[in-house]
Design a protein around this motif. Structure first.
Motif, PDB file in Angstrom:
ATOM      1  N   LEU A 135     -51.865  28.561   6.545  1.00 14.32           N
ATOM      2  CA  LEU A 135     -51.153  28.993   7.751  1.00 14.32           C
ATOM      3  C   LEU A 135     -49.888  29.722   7.329  1.00 14.32           C
ATOM      4  CD1 LEU A 135     -51.336  25.810  10.014  1.00 14.32           C
ATOM      5  CD2 LEU A 135     -52.566  27.954  10.375  1.00 14.32           C
ATOM      6  N   ASN A 136     -49.745  30.984   7.754  1.00 18.75           N
ATOM      7  CA  ASN A 136     -48.505  31.683   7.433  1.00 18.75           C
ATOM      8  C   ASN A 136     -47.411  31.246   8.407  1.00 18.75           C
ATOM      9  OD1 ASN A 136     -48.685  33.282   9.837  1.00 18.75           O
ATOM     10  ND2 ASN A 136     -50.028  34.729   8.774  1.00 18.75           N
ATOM     11  N   LEU A 137     -46.207  31.734   8.184  1.00 20.08           N
ATOM     12  CA  LEU A 137     -45.071  31.293   8.988  1.00 20.08           C
ATOM     13  C   LEU A 137     -45.234  31.683  10.454  1.00 20.08           C
ATOM     14  CD1 LEU A 137     -42.325  29.983   9.228  1.00 20.08           C
ATOM     15  CD2 LEU A 137     -41.278  32.114   8.387  1.00 20.08           C
ATOM     16  N   HIS A 138     -45.691  32.890  10.704  1.00 21.95           N
ATOM     17  CA  HIS A 138     -45.875  33.337  12.092  1.00 21.95           C
ATOM     18  C   HIS A 138     -46.882  32.458  12.813  1.00 21.95           C
ATOM     19  CE1 HIS A 138     -47.391  35.881  15.404  1.00 21.95           C
ATOM     20  NE2 HIS A 138     -46.160  36.374  15.435  1.00 21.95           N
ATOM     21  N   GLN A 139     -47.970  32.101  12.153  1.00 16.36           N
ATOM     22  CA  GLN A 139     -48.973  31.230  12.774  1.00 16.36           C
ATOM     23  C   GLN A 139     -48.386  29.856  13.092  1.00 16.36           C
ATOM     24  OE1 GLN A 139     -51.911  31.738   9.574  1.00 16.36           O
ATOM     25  NE2 GLN A 139     -53.389  32.379  11.124  1.00 16.36           N
ATOM     26  N   ASP A 142     -34.254  32.566   7.046  1.00 15.24           N
ATOM     27  CA  ASP A 142     -33.453  32.241   8.233  1.00 15.24           C
ATOM     28  C   ASP A 142     -34.312  31.561   9.302  1.00 15.24           C
ATOM     29  OD1 ASP A 142     -31.264  33.379   7.030  1.00 15.24           O
ATOM     30  OD2 ASP A 142     -31.353  35.261   8.150  1.00 15.24           O
ATOM     31  N   SER A 143     -35.549  32.036   9.468  1.00 17.39           N
ATOM     32  CA  SER A 143     -36.458  31.451  10.449  1.00 17.39           C
ATOM     33  C   SER A 143     -36.814  30.014  10.078  1.00 17.39           C
ATOM     34  CB  SER A 143     -37.735  32.291  10.563  1.00 17.39           C
ATOM     35  OG  SER A 143     -37.449  33.596  11.028  1.00 17.39           O
ATOM     36  N   LEU A 144     -37.031  29.771   8.786  1.00 14.70           N
ATOM     37  CA  LEU A 144     -37.357  28.419   8.329  1.00 14.70           C
ATOM     38  C   LEU A 144     -36.197  27.459   8.579  1.00 14.70           C
ATOM     39  CD1 LEU A 144     -39.145  29.376   4.994  1.00 14.70           C
ATOM     40  CD2 LEU A 144     -40.195  28.144   6.898  1.00 14.70           C
ATOM     41  N   VAL A 145     -34.990  27.922   8.327  1.00  9.33           N
ATOM     42  CA  VAL A 145     -33.803  27.088   8.569  1.00  9.33           C
ATOM     43  C   VAL A 145     -33.687  26.766  10.057  1.00  9.33           C
ATOM     44  CG1 VAL A 145     -31.278  27.047   8.513  1.00  9.33           C
ATOM     45  CG2 VAL A 145     -32.551  27.896   6.542  1.00  9.33           C
ATOM     46  N   THR A 198     -44.867  24.053   0.091  1.00 10.50           N
ATOM     47  CA  THR A 198     -45.010  24.844  -1.140  1.00 10.50           C
ATOM     48  C   THR A 198     -45.823  26.121  -0.897  1.00 10.50           C
ATOM     49  OG1 THR A 198     -46.905  23.458  -1.738  1.00 10.50           O
ATOM     50  CG2 THR A 198     -44.768  22.896  -2.718  1.00 10.50           C
ATOM     51  N   ARG A 199     -46.744  26.087   0.063  1.00  9.26           N
ATOM     52  CA  ARG A 199     -47.544  27.287   0.351  1.00  9.26           C
ATOM     53  C   ARG A 199     -46.680  28.388   0.947  1.00  9.26           C
ATOM     54  NH1 ARG A 199     -51.926  23.576   3.342  1.00  9.26           N
ATOM     55  NH2 ARG A 199     -49.957  22.517   3.750  1.00  9.26           N
ATOM     56  N   LEU A 200     -45.687  28.015   1.752  1.00 10.99           N
ATOM     57  CA  LEU A 200     -44.750  29.007   2.288  1.00 10.99           C
ATOM     58  C   LEU A 200     -43.788  29.463   1.200  1.00 10.99           C
ATOM     59  CD1 LEU A 200     -43.893  27.432   5.770  1.00 10.99           C
ATOM     60  CD2 LEU A 200     -45.377  29.396   5.317  1.00 10.99           C
TER      61      LEU A 200
END
Length: 213
Positions: free
Chosen positions: A23-27, A163-166, A141-143
């Motif tokens: 799963l990517n970040l957008h998903q 920034d989105s992850l934070v 870890t995949r991200l």
């Protein structure tokens, strides 16, 4: 559902499944937004608030288009209007807490109880420490791997993703605060997730435009 549950994507049973289920970040943001809309609907848009009582990755089901649906309503309870907010121990705030933990699990890829945590440390505390000291180390870890591959080629894109992850981790912490009334309401969660997703999409569109030019 054709794509199973979020649980199966975050915690694949085998190495082969782990390679296939990425799963990517957008998903991940989109799935979390779908769940937030579902909770907003049952909490705020019926004849009486409904508490799901079991928000977790195994109950987030993914259809053929990877749209998330909240399933398993066996524990759900309708809150009587006359009791809601007046000493009733059951409230929608409990779902918000569970949703916050779901956000943290989706971003970190770690279960709420993990053998890798130090003794007595919860997922929430693990993320809190990470935001203070080493944010990227608590991310799935995949991200991390995807970001490491992009840093030299596209530093601006990486900054947007970090920034989105934070923001996502802070959202998860805000939803799982100890005091129920301090937790975010669903409409604020939805607004924040929309802003995060739009930021990622703007960055992606800029990359496409630069490629065409």
């Amino acid at each position: 559902m054709p794509n199973g549950s979020l649980e199966g994507w975050l915690h694949p049973d085998t190495t082969d499944e782990a390679e296939q289920k990425q799963l990517n970040l957008h998903q991940r943001v989109t799935i979390l937004l779908d769940v937030a809309y579902a909770l907003d609907y049952v909490h705020c848009h019926g004849h009486a608030p409904i508490v799901h009582c079991d928000v977790k990755p195994s109950n987030v089901l993914l259809d053929a288009d990877m749209v998330a649906h909240v399933g398993d309503i066996g524990l759900a309870r309708i809150l009587a209007e006359e009791k809601y907010g007046a000493g009733n121990t059951l409230s929608t705030c409990g779902d918000i807490y569970s949703y916050g933990i779901l956000v943290l699990e989706t971003v970190t890829g770690k279960r709420p109880i993990n053998s890798k945590f130090r003794e007595g440390l919860s997922l929430r505390e693990y993320v809190e420490l990470g935001l203070c000291e080493r944010t990227m180390e608590v991310v799935d870890t995949r991200l991390q791997f995807n970001l490491e591959n992009r840093i030299s080629a596209d530093p601006r894109s990486c900054k947007t993703r970090i920034d989105s992850l934070v923001l996502l981790l802070r959202l998860g912490l805000s939803c799982s605060l100890e005091l129920p009334l301090s937790r975010m309401p669903t409409h604020v969660i939805i607004k924040e997730l929309h802003a995060i997703r739009e930021s990622l999409e703007r960055m992606q569109n800029m990359k496409l435009e630069n490629t065409v030019m």
